[in-house]
Motif scaffolding. Structure first.
Motif, PDB file in Angstrom:
ATOM      1  N   VAL A   1     -27.219 -27.637  86.975  1.00  0.00           N
ATOM      2  CA  VAL A   1     -26.012 -26.859  87.284  1.00  0.00           C
ATOM      3  C   VAL A   1     -26.269 -25.957  88.480  1.00  0.00           C
ATOM      4  CG1 VAL A   1     -24.447 -25.060  86.448  1.00  0.00           C
ATOM      5  CG2 VAL A   1     -25.240 -26.847  84.878  1.00  0.00           C
ATOM      6  N   VAL A   2     -25.309 -25.920  89.437  1.00  0.00           N
ATOM      7  CA  VAL A   2     -25.429 -24.988  90.562  1.00  0.00           C
ATOM      8  C   VAL A   2     -24.230 -24.048  90.677  1.00  0.00           C
ATOM      9  CG1 VAL A   2     -26.979 -26.461  91.895  1.00  0.00           C
ATOM     10  CG2 VAL A   2     -24.501 -26.700  92.214  1.00  0.00           C
ATOM     11  N   LYS A   3     -23.177 -24.280  89.893  1.00  0.00           N
ATOM     12  CA  LYS A   3     -21.994 -23.410  89.977  1.00  0.00           C
ATOM     13  C   LYS A   3     -21.106 -23.708  88.782  1.00  0.00           C
ATOM     14  CE  LYS A   3     -18.865 -22.078  93.728  1.00  0.00           C
ATOM     15  NZ  LYS A   3     -18.448 -22.543  95.059  1.00  0.00           N
ATOM     16  N   SER A   4     -20.426 -22.672  88.276  1.00  0.00           N
ATOM     17  CA  SER A   4     -19.474 -22.916  87.185  1.00  0.00           C
ATOM     18  C   SER A   4     -18.355 -21.881  87.243  1.00  0.00           C
ATOM     19  CB  SER A   4     -20.169 -22.863  85.821  1.00  0.00           C
ATOM     20  OG  SER A   4     -20.763 -21.599  85.601  1.00  0.00           O
TER      21      SER A   4
ATOM     22  N   ASN B   1     -24.320 -34.465  98.223  1.00  0.00           N
ATOM     23  CA  ASN B   1     -25.165 -34.711  97.058  1.00  0.00           C
ATOM     24  C   ASN B   1     -24.573 -34.146  95.766  1.00  0.00           C
ATOM     25  OD1 ASN B   1     -27.614 -33.088  95.490  1.00  0.00           O
ATOM     26  ND2 ASN B   1     -28.127 -35.215  95.941  1.00  0.00           N
ATOM     27  N   ILE B   2     -23.622 -33.218  95.884  1.00  0.00           N
ATOM     28  CA  ILE B   2     -23.083 -32.513  94.710  1.00  0.00           C
ATOM     29  C   ILE B   2     -22.067 -33.379  93.958  1.00  0.00           C
ATOM     30  CG2 ILE B   2     -21.629 -30.539  94.012  1.00  0.00           C
ATOM     31  CD1 ILE B   2     -22.947 -28.944  96.314  1.00  0.00           C
TER      32      ILE B   2
ATOM     33  N   ASP C   1     -29.223 -32.137  92.709  1.00  0.00           N
ATOM     34  CA  ASP C   1     -30.648 -32.271  92.403  1.00  0.00           C
ATOM     35  C   ASP C   1     -31.494 -31.946  93.633  1.00  0.00           C
ATOM     36  OD1 ASP C   1     -30.258 -34.507  93.984  1.00  0.00           O
ATOM     37  OD2 ASP C   1     -31.195 -35.925  92.601  1.00  0.00           O
ATOM     38  N   MET C   2     -30.886 -31.233  94.587  1.00  0.00           N
ATOM     39  CA  MET C   2     -31.607 -30.889  95.817  1.00  0.00           C
ATOM     40  C   MET C   2     -32.097 -29.451  95.773  1.00  0.00           C
ATOM     41  SD  MET C   2     -29.267 -32.642  98.802  1.00  0.00           S
ATOM     42  CE  MET C   2     -30.471 -32.547 100.110  1.00  0.00           C
ATOM     43  N   GLU C   3     -33.309 -29.246  96.265  1.00  0.00           N
ATOM     44  CA  GLU C   3     -33.797 -27.885  96.443  1.00  0.00           C
ATOM     45  C   GLU C   3     -33.325 -27.384  97.803  1.00  0.00           C
ATOM     46  OE1 GLU C   3     -35.105 -26.405  93.987  1.00  0.00           O
ATOM     47  OE2 GLU C   3     -35.501 -28.158  92.737  1.00  0.00           O
ATOM     48  N   LEU C   4     -32.967 -26.113  97.865  1.00  0.00           N
ATOM     49  CA  LEU C   4     -32.573 -25.508  99.134  1.00  0.00           C
ATOM     50  C   LEU C   4     -33.829 -25.140  99.932  1.00  0.00           C
ATOM     51  CD1 LEU C   4     -29.725 -23.220  97.746  1.00  0.00           C
ATOM     52  CD2 LEU C   4     -29.499 -25.442  98.869  1.00  0.00           C
TER      53      LEU C   4
ATOM     54  N   ARG D   1     -28.225 -21.432  89.231  1.00  0.00           N
ATOM     55  CA  ARG D   1     -28.962 -22.595  88.754  1.00  0.00           C
ATOM     56  C   ARG D   1     -29.270 -22.517  87.258  1.00  0.00           C
ATOM     57  NH1 ARG D   1     -34.033 -25.579  91.583  1.00  0.00           N
ATOM     58  NH2 ARG D   1     -34.492 -27.027  89.891  1.00  0.00           N
ATOM     59  N   ILE D   2     -28.952 -23.593  86.560  1.00  0.00           N
ATOM     60  CA  ILE D   2     -29.324 -23.761  85.148  1.00  0.00           C
ATOM     61  C   ILE D   2     -29.860 -25.183  85.002  1.00  0.00           C
ATOM     62  CG2 ILE D   2     -28.543 -23.811  82.753  1.00  0.00           C
ATOM     63  CD1 ILE D   2     -26.180 -22.020  83.626  1.00  0.00           C
ATOM     64  N   ASN D   3     -31.103 -25.318  84.580  1.00  0.00           N
ATOM     65  CA  ASN D   3     -31.688 -26.667  84.471  1.00  0.00           C
ATOM     66  C   ASN D   3     -31.202 -27.341  83.191  1.00  0.00           C
ATOM     67  OD1 ASN D   3     -33.062 -26.383  86.845  1.00  0.00           O
ATOM     68  ND2 ASN D   3     -34.906 -25.611  85.872  1.00  0.00           N
TER      69      ASN D   3
END
Length: 240
Positions: A89-92, A145-146, A226-229, A238-240
């Motif tokens: 997760v990157v945003k919600s 990628n998102i 799944d990309m690192e900045l 971020r939530i894995n």
């Protein structure tokens, strides 16, 4: 309710930029999610409330107890089998478009990501800051990628603000809405049943109309990558 073969949805989102999967949540699961939402204190600063829209940013961080209800077996399968094994997760955001809402959204792409700080980075920008939350337009490959999951807590059609999209526009890079040529592009209304989800690529041109049928539209919007900045920058949510 277990989902059947997900390959067809995967190929559809890759080609057209969106896909709709019904029956991802049972009625009972939806009611449990709504019960949590009905019990929250709406005075917090991350909540935005008006006659036309109620929204909670950083939704999964603000309402952590809802995570177990959202990430049921079906959602976990969608993430791993359609997006990929390493997606997180990157945003919600939670959106509640009330019955009387005049809120409509013009065609646009989702071009920003939430990050933990603001700094000078090549190919990152422009920046926006709201309530100490930093958003930036990243390089195109990060946006491409998102994947986004939109969980629908109500039946949604063109009369209560279902998303409309321009199929295949996600594969055309940054696409300014004012340049849409309707002689070559088409519009698709994405009706989603209660308990269903809409998957989309953030670069697909999308918008929604005003509510005309007096029915609510509640949607949980979650973005995954799944990309690192670049190492100096982190995904803010971020939530894995």
């Amino acid at each position: 309710m277990s989902l059947k073969n997900l390959e067809t949805y995967k190929s559809h989102i890759l080609e057209y930029g969106f896909s709709i999967i019904d029956n991802v949540f049972s009625d009972d699961e939806v009611e449990k999610i709504i019960a949590v939402l009905n019990g929250i204190d709406t005075s917090w600063e991350n909540f935005r409330k008006s006659e036309d829209l109620f929204a909670i940013r950083q939704f999964l961080k603000e309402i952590p107890e809802i995570k177990d209800l959202i990430f049921n077996d079906n959602i976990q399968r969608i993430i791993t089998e359609i997006f990929g094994e390493k997606y997180f997760v990157v945003k919600s955001i939670y959106f509640d478009k009330p019955e009387t809402s005049n809120w409509y959204v013009a065609y646009h792409q989702d071009l920003t990501i939430s990050v933990d700080k603001k700094l000078e980075l090549s190919n990152f920008g422009p920046w926006t800051t709201k309530q100490n939350q930093f958003a930036v337009q990243p390089p195109l490959n990060i946006l491409e990628n998102i994947y986004t999951i939109r969980i629908h807590l109500d039946n949604t059609d063109e009369n209560n603000g279902a998303l409309k999209v321009v199929p295949k526009s996600h594969s055309k890079g940054i696409y300014r809405p004012e340049t849409i040529d309707w002689k070559i592009e088409s519009e698709k209304i994405c009706n989603v049943e209660k308990g269903g989800v809409m998957l989309m690529k953030p670069l697909i041109l999308h918008g929604s109309n005003r509510t005309t049928n007096g029915k609510k539209r509640r949607v949980i919007h979650i973005e995954f990558s799944d990309m690192e900045l670049p190492e100096v920058l982190q995904w803010a949510e971020r939530i894995n």
